[in-house]
Design a protein around this motif. Structure first.
Motif, mmCIF file in Angstrom:
data_model
loop_
_atom_site.group_PDB
_atom_site.id
_atom_site.type_symbol
_atom_site.label_atom_id
_atom_site.label_comp_id
_atom_site.label_asym_id
_atom_site.label_seq_id
_atom_site.Cartn_x
_atom_site.Cartn_y
_atom_site.Cartn_z
ATOM 1 N N VAL A 390 0.879 -1.159 0.044
ATOM 2 C CA VAL A 390 0.142 0.077 -0.066
ATOM 3 C C VAL A 390 0.839 1.360 -0.082
ATOM 4 O O VAL A 390 0.713 2.213 -0.740
ATOM 5 N N THR A 391 2.028 1.391 0.639
ATOM 6 C CA THR A 391 2.844 2.472 0.823
ATOM 7 C C THR A 391 3.454 2.662 -0.271
ATOM 8 O O THR A 391 3.555 3.589 -0.837
ATOM 9 N N SER A 392 4.030 1.701 -0.980
ATOM 10 C CA SER A 392 4.830 1.504 -2.134
ATOM 11 C C SER A 392 3.950 2.156 -3.342
ATOM 12 O O SER A 392 4.339 3.006 -4.331
ATOM 13 N N LEU A 393 2.674 1.636 -3.372
ATOM 14 C CA LEU A 393 1.767 1.990 -4.616
ATOM 15 C C LEU A 393 1.343 3.433 -4.281
ATOM 16 O O LEU A 393 1.358 4.330 -5.130
ATOM 17 N N GLY A 394 1.178 3.807 -3.057
ATOM 18 C CA GLY A 394 0.763 5.284 -2.944
ATOM 19 C C GLY A 394 1.799 6.202 -3.231
ATOM 20 O O GLY A 394 1.620 7.383 -3.798
ATOM 21 N N LEU A 395 2.989 5.939 -2.846
ATOM 22 C CA LEU A 395 4.229 6.794 -3.214
ATOM 23 C C LEU A 395 4.341 6.726 -4.694
ATOM 24 O O LEU A 395 4.769 7.844 -5.169
ATOM 25 N N ALA A 423 8.702 8.372 -10.912
ATOM 26 C CA ALA A 423 7.919 7.705 -9.688
ATOM 27 C C ALA A 423 8.313 6.604 -9.331
ATOM 28 O O ALA A 423 8.062 6.141 -8.125
ATOM 29 N N GLY A 424 8.837 5.797 -10.178
ATOM 30 C CA GLY A 424 9.073 4.312 -9.847
ATOM 31 C C GLY A 424 10.716 4.244 -9.098
ATOM 32 O O GLY A 424 10.977 3.447 -8.485
ATOM 33 N N THR A 425 11.524 4.993 -10.250
ATOM 34 C CA THR A 425 12.851 4.676 -9.886
ATOM 35 C C THR A 425 13.404 5.783 -8.962
ATOM 36 O O THR A 425 14.744 5.784 -8.374
ATOM 37 N N LEU A 446 10.962 17.832 -3.789
ATOM 38 C CA LEU A 446 9.977 16.259 -3.687
ATOM 39 C C LEU A 446 10.727 14.880 -4.076
ATOM 40 O O LEU A 446 10.539 14.142 -3.364
ATOM 41 N N LEU A 447 11.740 15.291 -5.036
ATOM 42 C CA LEU A 447 12.453 14.070 -5.270
ATOM 43 C C LEU A 447 13.232 13.587 -4.063
ATOM 44 O O LEU A 447 13.604 12.375 -3.482
ATOM 45 N N MET A 448 13.844 14.478 -3.125
ATOM 46 C CA MET A 448 14.639 14.432 -2.085
ATOM 47 C C MET A 448 13.770 13.718 -0.764
ATOM 48 O O MET A 448 14.347 13.056 -0.344
ATOM 49 N N VAL A 449 12.479 14.300 -0.711
ATOM 50 C CA VAL A 449 11.742 13.549 0.220
ATOM 51 C C VAL A 449 11.392 12.034 -0.215
ATOM 52 O O VAL A 449 11.351 11.238 0.607
ATOM 53 N N LEU A 450 11.213 11.497 -1.451
ATOM 54 C CA LEU A 450 10.951 10.325 -2.032
ATOM 55 C C LEU A 450 12.343 9.546 -1.725
ATOM 56 O O LEU A 450 12.455 8.112 -1.294
ATOM 57 N N MET A 451 13.458 10.061 -2.120
ATOM 58 C CA MET A 451 14.717 9.382 -1.717
ATOM 59 C C MET A 451 15.135 9.292 -0.357
ATOM 60 O O MET A 451 15.412 8.352 -0.066
ATOM 61 N N PHE A 452 14.551 9.959 0.384
ATOM 62 C CA PHE A 452 14.670 10.059 1.668
ATOM 63 C C PHE A 452 14.035 8.791 2.171
ATOM 64 O O PHE A 452 14.447 7.951 3.221
ATOM 65 N N ILE A 453 12.750 8.446 1.875
ATOM 66 C CA ILE A 453 11.984 7.368 2.260
ATOM 67 C C ILE A 453 12.597 6.120 1.632
ATOM 68 O O ILE A 453 12.366 4.996 2.496
ATOM 69 N N GLY A 454 12.783 6.170 0.309
ATOM 70 C CA GLY A 454 13.287 4.720 0.038
ATOM 71 C C GLY A 454 12.420 3.635 -0.279
ATOM 72 O O GLY A 454 11.405 3.911 -0.551
ATOM 73 N N GLY A 455 13.211 2.395 -0.349
ATOM 74 C CA GLY A 455 12.354 1.177 -0.473
ATOM 75 C C GLY A 455 12.006 0.660 0.821
ATOM 76 O O GLY A 455 11.809 1.174 1.952
ATOM 77 N N THR A 466 9.925 2.182 3.751
ATOM 78 C CA THR A 466 8.493 2.410 3.467
ATOM 79 C C THR A 466 7.768 2.181 4.847
ATOM 80 O O THR A 466 6.933 2.783 5.187
ATOM 81 N N THR A 467 8.308 1.012 5.573
ATOM 82 C CA THR A 467 7.543 0.819 6.742
ATOM 83 C C THR A 467 7.468 1.696 7.811
ATOM 84 O O THR A 467 6.874 2.022 8.709
ATOM 85 N N THR A 468 8.951 2.196 7.843
ATOM 86 C CA THR A 468 9.132 3.355 8.838
ATOM 87 C C THR A 468 8.217 4.626 8.448
ATOM 88 O O THR A 468 7.610 4.905 9.541
ATOM 89 N N PHE A 469 8.288 4.972 7.403
ATOM 90 C CA PHE A 469 7.304 6.083 7.043
ATOM 91 C C PHE A 469 5.708 5.846 7.214
ATOM 92 O O PHE A 469 5.153 6.545 7.808
ATOM 93 N N ALA A 470 5.513 4.453 6.839
ATOM 94 C CA ALA A 470 3.927 4.168 7.337
ATOM 95 C C ALA A 470 3.724 4.230 8.925
ATOM 96 O O ALA A 470 2.530 4.858 9.027
ATOM 97 N N VAL A 471 4.583 3.732 9.312
ATOM 98 C CA VAL A 471 4.613 3.719 11.124
ATOM 99 C C VAL A 471 4.503 5.060 11.600
ATOM 100 O O VAL A 471 3.715 5.464 12.444
ATOM 101 N N ALA A 472 5.177 5.941 10.959
ATOM 102 C CA ALA A 472 5.332 7.402 11.342
ATOM 103 C C ALA A 472 3.982 8.194 11.003
ATOM 104 O O ALA A 472 3.419 8.559 11.964
#
Length: 598
Positions: A390-395, A423-425, A446-455, A466-472
């Protein structure tokens, strides 16, 4: 060197043990020196004699050690072969290659008629020495070496040590004359080796133009070992081909991969390694047929496909063509873009998700085929898998819409294509079909935010996960809505997860801040946003760059190399590996007090 003393504790023959281990050590060094010499230095006809002599010496010592092992153990050849069949198979292969050297070499020369005879003989010798090294490595995998006895090595420290040794080996190989066109500095060799092992993709130069074919092969091996993990590959071969794992190795693997059931270690290893090689093989085939006939892949089409498949799955972001994916011929190929997009997404899901999918679909298949004969509780997708998906698809969807809206005017007709690819890479793959420095400042942030979240955890991707971001986000929802528990998908999460997520986010932001400030101090003449972008890319092991990496001095490169290393290990794991272990027992709690937060 091997497990001779542990396999044969009854004899207690100290001198025999030292003799066998000493011969094995000399054999290992001789074979290793021969392989490095062939790979790293140009060899002429005059030097070939010494390389063949070294190879024969390694084979002779190898055979002598094998004979002595069986003599001192009083073990039959048949029993030895059945007990360690894979080792014995490699041993027979090395023996055959040495005995039938002339006819095999003649056949290879006839088959590869376009390749010169000297190159064929060199690679033949390298393959023979590699077989010997493989057998010796398998023997050493089963048990820890004697010099590690008494050393306190936690699974985290072993994990870190394996990456350190791989980076050092990669640095030495990349510094050899054969690896680069005009030679590279020690700093660039260390930086590039760290980037490849940590599957980041940052580079002080265009590797496709500065590195030779031998150098690109070294990078490919470093990417594969770094992406899959040295310990994972080691434990895989130890478990399936080297007579199993010791109890200590099983506990190490159980702790490192958070596997609750020790009996499932074999399944976990098989799924991780098997799926990785299978996915990379399928990706390579798809890339090969989608780029067949193109000018850019004409020179080495198979190597081109394999390199980009492994680099895509491991989220490395490196390419073997000048300009990488910004090359117009690749940037306009929707098949190539889609291949790397899918490979990056799959590689970033994480091995627990892949294993969960395997268990889920295999269970559904068994239920479909034998539903009338066997009744059992169906396997369901784990909560971890649902959160990751869910988190990956949402991002991905959020990134696609945001990138399209922010830069659609500048990208023109390629807006949808580039928004889809980024969006995918963007979260760790490190590929871009246009120079990243050309996007707007808002898109960079925006790219920096997505890079910070990662895989996702236990994947080839980096970032805070992604799980850390989701739990936050779930923790924020819990506080805003005034809920008692941390809830997701009808389940309650332990409150410790929120604390751990907060710690990871704060440590990640602290690392980004510290590296950015350091880069600004070292290079005040460069743009602040570009330096911050570089810092986030290194912490998240992404590899996207605003083009300032080649302009950095050696201190800044060493700083980014260390940042990539810590980012690949994981900041929390890196710090906790060197902290003292928690003391057991009940301790008194301090009096409670209150403070004002807002």
């Amino acid at each position: 060197m091997d497990d001779f003393s542990k396999e044969n504790p009854v004899d207690g023959n100290v001198w025999a043990r030292w003799l066998v281990n000493g011969i094995g050590a000399v054999c290992l060094l001789t074979a290793l020196a021969s392989v490095v010499a062939i790979i790293g230095w140009p060899v002429q006809e005059a030097q070939l004699f010494w390389l063949r002599a070294g190879t024969r010496c390694a084979v002779g010592l190898f055979l002598l050690q094998e004979v002595l092992r069986m003599v001192f153990r009083r073990e039959s050849i048949l029993r030895r072969f059945l007990t360690h069949w894979f080792e014995s198979f490699l041993f027979c292969g090395a023996l055959l290659m040495m005995v039938a050297y002339a006819p095999i070499l003649k056949g290879l020369t006839a088959f590869f008629s376009e390749t010169d005879s000297l190159s064929i003989r060199l690679w033949y010798s390298a393959g023979l020495n590699a077989l010997i090294l493989w057998v010796l490595a398998l023997r050493g995998i089963r048990f820890r070496h004697s010099f590690l006895k008494g050393v306190s090595l936690t699974p985290g420290r072993v994990f870190i040590l394996s990456f350190v040794l791989l980076i050092i080996a990669g640095t030495l190989l990349l510094k050899t004359p054969n690896a680069s066109v005009g030679g590279i500095s020690w700093c660039d060799a260390l930086f590039l080796s760290t980037s490849a092992v940590c599957v980041t993709g940052l580079s002080p130069f265009d590797v496709a133009t500065e590195m030779t074919f031998s150098g690109l092969c070294i990078l490919l091996v470093l990417i594969q070992l770094g992406g899959l993990g040295v310990m994972t590959i080691t434990y895989f071969f130890a478990y399936f081909f080297a007579g199993g794992l010791s109890l200590k190795n099983r506990f190490d693997f159980q702790d490192l991969f958070s596997e609750e059931n020790m009996g499932q270690i074999g399944t976990v290893l098989a799924v991780i390694v098997g799926f990785t090689f299978a996915a990379e093989a399928v990706g390579a085939l798809f890339i090969y047929f989608s780029t067949a006939g193109t000018e850019i892949a004409a020179a080495r089409p198979i190597f081109f496909a394999v390199f980009h498949s492994i680099s895509g799955f491991c989220n490395a972001g490196l390419s073997c063509v000048p300009g990488g994916m910004t090359n117009p011929e690749l940037a306009q190929s929707m098949a190539m873009i889609s291949s790397l997009f899918v490979m990056a997404i799959i590689g970033g899901l994480g091995f627990p998700v892949i294993r969960d999918f395997w268990m889920f679909f295999s269970n559904r298949l068994r239920t479909f085929l034998w539903s009338r004969k066997i009744r059992h509780v169906p396997v369901r997708l784990a909560t971890h898998t649902k959160i990751v998906l869910v988190t990956s698809l949402g991002l991905i969807l959020f990134g696609f819409v945001a990138f399209y809206l922010l830069d659609w005017a500048d990208w023109g007709g390629d807006s949808l294509r580039r928004a889809f690819f980024l969006a995918g890479t963007s979260r760790t793959a490190g590929f871009d079909i246009e120079p990243t420095q050309n996007i707007t400042p808002a898109a960079k942030v925006l790219l920096m935010v997505l890079m910070f979240i990662g895989g996702s955890p236990f994947s080839t991707a980096g970032g805070i996960k992604t799980t850390t971001f989701a739990v936050a986000v779930l923790s924020l929802r819990q506080y805003v809505l005034g809920r008692r528990d941390l809830e997701v998908f009808g389940r309650r999460l332990n409150s410790d997860f929120a604390n751990q997520a907060l710690a990871i986010v704060l440590l990640g932001m602290t690392a980004v801040f510290a590296v950015t400030v350091s880069l600004c101090i070292l290079h005040p003449q460069l743009d602040f946003l570009s330096l911050a972008f570089e810092a986030v890319s290194a912490v998240g092991t992404v590899g996207l760059s605003c083009g300032v990496t080649p302009e950095l001095g050696e201190p800044a490169k060493y700083l980014l190399a260390g940042t990539m290393f810590v980012g690949r290990i994981g900041i929390l794991l890196f710090i906790s590996s060197f902290l003292p272990r928690k003391k057991s027992g009940i301790t008194a709690r301090l009096p409670e007090t209150n403070i004002v937060l807002s």
